[in-house]
Design a protein around this motif. Sequence first.
Motif, PDB file in Angstrom:
ATOM      1  N   VAL A 128       7.336  48.137 -62.773  1.00  0.00           N
ATOM      2  CA  VAL A 128       7.347  48.307 -61.160  1.00  0.00           C
ATOM      3  C   VAL A 128       6.040  48.461 -60.593  1.00  0.00           C
ATOM      4  O   VAL A 128       5.405  47.969 -59.636  1.00  0.00           O
ATOM      5  CB  VAL A 128       8.378  49.477 -60.730  1.00  0.00           C
ATOM      6  N   ALA A 129       5.319  49.276 -61.359  1.00  0.00           N
ATOM      7  CA  ALA A 129       3.736  49.424 -60.726  1.00  0.00           C
ATOM      8  C   ALA A 129       3.177  48.270 -60.732  1.00  0.00           C
ATOM      9  O   ALA A 129       2.182  48.343 -59.572  1.00  0.00           O
ATOM     10  CB  ALA A 129       3.172  50.829 -61.695  1.00  0.00           C
ATOM     11  N   GLU A 130       3.041  47.600 -61.795  1.00  0.00           N
ATOM     12  CA  GLU A 130       2.396  46.034 -61.891  1.00  0.00           C
ATOM     13  C   GLU A 130       2.696  45.366 -60.685  1.00  0.00           C
ATOM     14  O   GLU A 130       2.066  44.614 -60.069  1.00  0.00           O
ATOM     15  CB  GLU A 130       2.542  45.617 -63.144  1.00  0.00           C
ATOM     16  N   ARG A 131       4.059  45.330 -60.361  1.00  0.00           N
ATOM     17  CA  ARG A 131       4.662  44.473 -59.278  1.00  0.00           C
ATOM     18  C   ARG A 131       3.884  44.813 -57.993  1.00  0.00           C
ATOM     19  O   ARG A 131       3.630  44.223 -56.998  1.00  0.00           O
ATOM     20  CB  ARG A 131       5.996  44.503 -59.153  1.00  0.00           C
ATOM     21  N   MET A 132       3.802  46.065 -57.738  1.00  0.00           N
ATOM     22  CA  MET A 132       3.390  46.924 -56.744  1.00  0.00           C
ATOM     23  C   MET A 132       1.914  46.419 -56.301  1.00  0.00           C
ATOM     24  O   MET A 132       1.552  46.077 -54.985  1.00  0.00           O
ATOM     25  CB  MET A 132       3.427  48.381 -56.409  1.00  0.00           C
ATOM     26  N   GLY A 137      -0.371  34.800 -56.572  1.00  0.00           N
ATOM     27  CA  GLY A 137      -0.365  33.972 -57.835  1.00  0.00           C
ATOM     28  C   GLY A 137      -0.163  34.420 -59.092  1.00  0.00           C
ATOM     29  O   GLY A 137       0.091  33.746 -59.904  1.00  0.00           O
ATOM     30  N   ASN A 138      -0.335  35.700 -59.196  1.00  0.00           N
ATOM     31  CA  ASN A 138       0.095  36.561 -60.184  1.00  0.00           C
ATOM     32  C   ASN A 138       1.560  36.371 -60.815  1.00  0.00           C
ATOM     33  O   ASN A 138       2.351  36.477 -59.700  1.00  0.00           O
ATOM     34  CB  ASN A 138      -0.449  37.928 -60.178  1.00  0.00           C
ATOM     35  N   LYS A 139       2.113  36.416 -61.680  1.00  0.00           N
ATOM     36  CA  LYS A 139       3.564  36.351 -61.959  1.00  0.00           C
ATOM     37  C   LYS A 139       4.249  37.330 -61.610  1.00  0.00           C
ATOM     38  O   LYS A 139       5.394  37.351 -61.309  1.00  0.00           O
ATOM     39  CB  LYS A 139       3.537  36.047 -63.539  1.00  0.00           C
ATOM     40  N   ASN A 140       3.714  38.492 -61.545  1.00  0.00           N
ATOM     41  CA  ASN A 140       4.312  39.793 -60.927  1.00  0.00           C
ATOM     42  C   ASN A 140       4.249  39.980 -59.530  1.00  0.00           C
ATOM     43  O   ASN A 140       4.960  40.826 -58.987  1.00  0.00           O
ATOM     44  CB  ASN A 140       3.471  40.987 -61.492  1.00  0.00           C
ATOM     45  N   TYR A 141       3.619  39.073 -58.839  1.00  0.00           N
ATOM     46  CA  TYR A 141       3.556  39.104 -57.326  1.00  0.00           C
ATOM     47  C   TYR A 141       4.721  38.720 -56.720  1.00  0.00           C
ATOM     48  O   TYR A 141       5.327  37.654 -56.958  1.00  0.00           O
ATOM     49  CB  TYR A 141       2.482  37.945 -56.911  1.00  0.00           C
ATOM     50  N   GLY A 142       5.397  39.529 -55.904  1.00  0.00           N
ATOM     51  CA  GLY A 142       6.919  39.388 -55.271  1.00  0.00           C
ATOM     52  C   GLY A 142       7.007  40.169 -53.882  1.00  0.00           C
ATOM     53  O   GLY A 142       6.166  40.654 -53.220  1.00  0.00           O
ATOM     54  N   PHE A 143       8.177  40.219 -53.684  1.00  0.00           N
ATOM     55  CA  PHE A 143       8.803  40.915 -52.569  1.00  0.00           C
ATOM     56  C   PHE A 143       8.052  42.413 -52.393  1.00  0.00           C
ATOM     57  O   PHE A 143       7.314  42.785 -51.419  1.00  0.00           O
ATOM     58  CB  PHE A 143      10.279  41.196 -52.768  1.00  0.00           C
ATOM     59  N   SER A 199      12.640  36.789 -48.890  1.00  0.00           N
ATOM     60  CA  SER A 199      13.772  36.188 -49.844  1.00  0.00           C
ATOM     61  C   SER A 199      13.591  34.890 -49.927  1.00  0.00           C
ATOM     62  O   SER A 199      14.040  34.425 -51.189  1.00  0.00           O
ATOM     63  CB  SER A 199      14.864  36.638 -49.042  1.00  0.00           C
ATOM     64  N   ALA A 200      13.424  34.091 -48.933  1.00  0.00           N
ATOM     65  CA  ALA A 200      13.351  32.653 -49.138  1.00  0.00           C
ATOM     66  C   ALA A 200      12.417  32.131 -50.145  1.00  0.00           C
ATOM     67  O   ALA A 200      12.785  31.085 -51.214  1.00  0.00           O
ATOM     68  CB  ALA A 200      13.143  31.899 -47.872  1.00  0.00           C
ATOM     69  N   ILE A 201      11.154  32.518 -50.076  1.00  0.00           N
ATOM     70  CA  ILE A 201      10.095  32.379 -51.024  1.00  0.00           C
ATOM     71  C   ILE A 201      10.507  32.852 -52.446  1.00  0.00           C
ATOM     72  O   ILE A 201      10.215  32.078 -53.530  1.00  0.00           O
ATOM     73  CB  ILE A 201       8.714  32.933 -50.353  1.00  0.00           C
ATOM     74  N   PHE A 202      10.804  34.361 -52.606  1.00  0.00           N
ATOM     75  CA  PHE A 202      10.709  34.805 -53.849  1.00  0.00           C
ATOM     76  C   PHE A 202      11.973  34.759 -54.698  1.00  0.00           C
ATOM     77  O   PHE A 202      12.179  35.008 -55.891  1.00  0.00           O
ATOM     78  CB  PHE A 202      10.156  36.107 -53.758  1.00  0.00           C
ATOM     79  N   ASN A 243       1.794  31.985 -53.651  1.00  0.00           N
ATOM     80  CA  ASN A 243       0.599  32.237 -53.584  1.00  0.00           C
ATOM     81  C   ASN A 243      -0.029  32.592 -52.191  1.00  0.00           C
ATOM     82  O   ASN A 243      -1.298  32.582 -52.006  1.00  0.00           O
ATOM     83  CB  ASN A 243      -0.170  30.682 -53.967  1.00  0.00           C
ATOM     84  N   PHE A 244       0.735  32.756 -51.308  1.00  0.00           N
ATOM     85  CA  PHE A 244       0.202  33.117 -50.038  1.00  0.00           C
ATOM     86  C   PHE A 244      -0.172  34.619 -49.858  1.00  0.00           C
ATOM     87  O   PHE A 244       0.172  35.513 -50.780  1.00  0.00           O
ATOM     88  CB  PHE A 244       1.330  32.907 -48.917  1.00  0.00           C
ATOM     89  N   ASP A 245      -1.198  34.759 -48.972  1.00  0.00           N
ATOM     90  CA  ASP A 245      -1.305  36.330 -48.600  1.00  0.00           C
ATOM     91  C   ASP A 245      -0.772  36.835 -47.466  1.00  0.00           C
ATOM     92  O   ASP A 245      -0.065  36.225 -46.742  1.00  0.00           O
ATOM     93  CB  ASP A 245      -2.907  36.360 -48.253  1.00  0.00           C
ATOM     94  N   LEU A 246      -0.989  38.230 -47.142  1.00  0.00           N
ATOM     95  CA  LEU A 246      -0.287  38.630 -45.874  1.00  0.00           C
ATOM     96  C   LEU A 246      -0.558  37.994 -44.718  1.00  0.00           C
ATOM     97  O   LEU A 246       0.443  37.830 -43.929  1.00  0.00           O
ATOM     98  CB  LEU A 246      -0.733  40.192 -45.913  1.00  0.00           C
ATOM     99  N   PRO A 247      -1.705  37.681 -44.338  1.00  0.00           N
ATOM    100  CA  PRO A 247      -1.916  36.986 -43.074  1.00  0.00           C
ATOM    101  C   PRO A 247      -1.048  35.843 -43.011  1.00  0.00           C
ATOM    102  O   PRO A 247      -0.394  35.438 -41.728  1.00  0.00           O
ATOM    103  CB  PRO A 247      -3.428  36.647 -43.059  1.00  0.00           C
TER     104      PRO A 247
END
Length: 261
Positions: A128-132, A137-143, A199-202, A243-247
């Motif tokens: 969970v910490a790694e996902r935060m 682009g990282n495999k842990n990157y998500g909601f 939700s649509a993306i992840f 692969n998208f950033d916050l903006p």
Amino acid sequence: DQNIVKIIVHALNWNSQESVFEIGTGLGALTESLSNSAKYVFTIEKDQQLKPVLEDLFRDKKRQISILYNDILNFDLKKFLTEKKEKGIVVNKIAGNLPYNISLPLLRKLMDLHYLLEIAVVMVQKEVAERMMAKPGNKNYGFLSVISQNYSHIDKIHLVKPNVFYPKPEVDSMIVRINFYDKPVVFIEDKNIFLELLSAIFQNRRKNINNSLKTYFGERIEQKELEKMLYCLGIDKNERGENFDLPTYASLTKEIKNIIK
């Protein structure tokens, strides 16, 4: 393990007049240590069976330690923090060993209250910490990554092995410090659409952005409008949203709001 308790307490960056809200009193190991540093400790515990033990344990600290017997997920933390602030008691620090089975909704709840909080030092499952903290682009990157990073900066404090617990969990844990922002990194035009977009993306990680949005918003957005929107934003429709950033998420949210039926 008292060494772990000390690490959590130290990471809160105290001054003697500050108060703290603890999630999960348990048998009071962290509560006791927090009370040695904080002006007031407000601690919440779901298990009513612990009440006799805790009342006896902290009978000499009743003015300093307040135990709330409630479920943190159902507890109105916003109302509690606001009411304390109105009475001159600022409680803007959170501590706790978060129950792994509710850590995700609980972290989201804290992020929603970023403007009332300064720091949270919590122990969570390492994954969970790694996902935060994961980047695009990282495999842990998500909601959870997007939500966490829009409302806070996360510091990795300490890796905790299973042998410091009894009983031993089957996974590694990690202590993290969540440094909340007064304002989010990017302004979100519509929170509900933002959450739908994520939700649509992840939920469709392997699909490109065009297909992800078509799958989720297809009944509310015409395909030609969808493709036009992506083109105007300079987004390749074959790119994956993970692969998208916050903006980029903020821009997509704004444009979806404008064209949605």
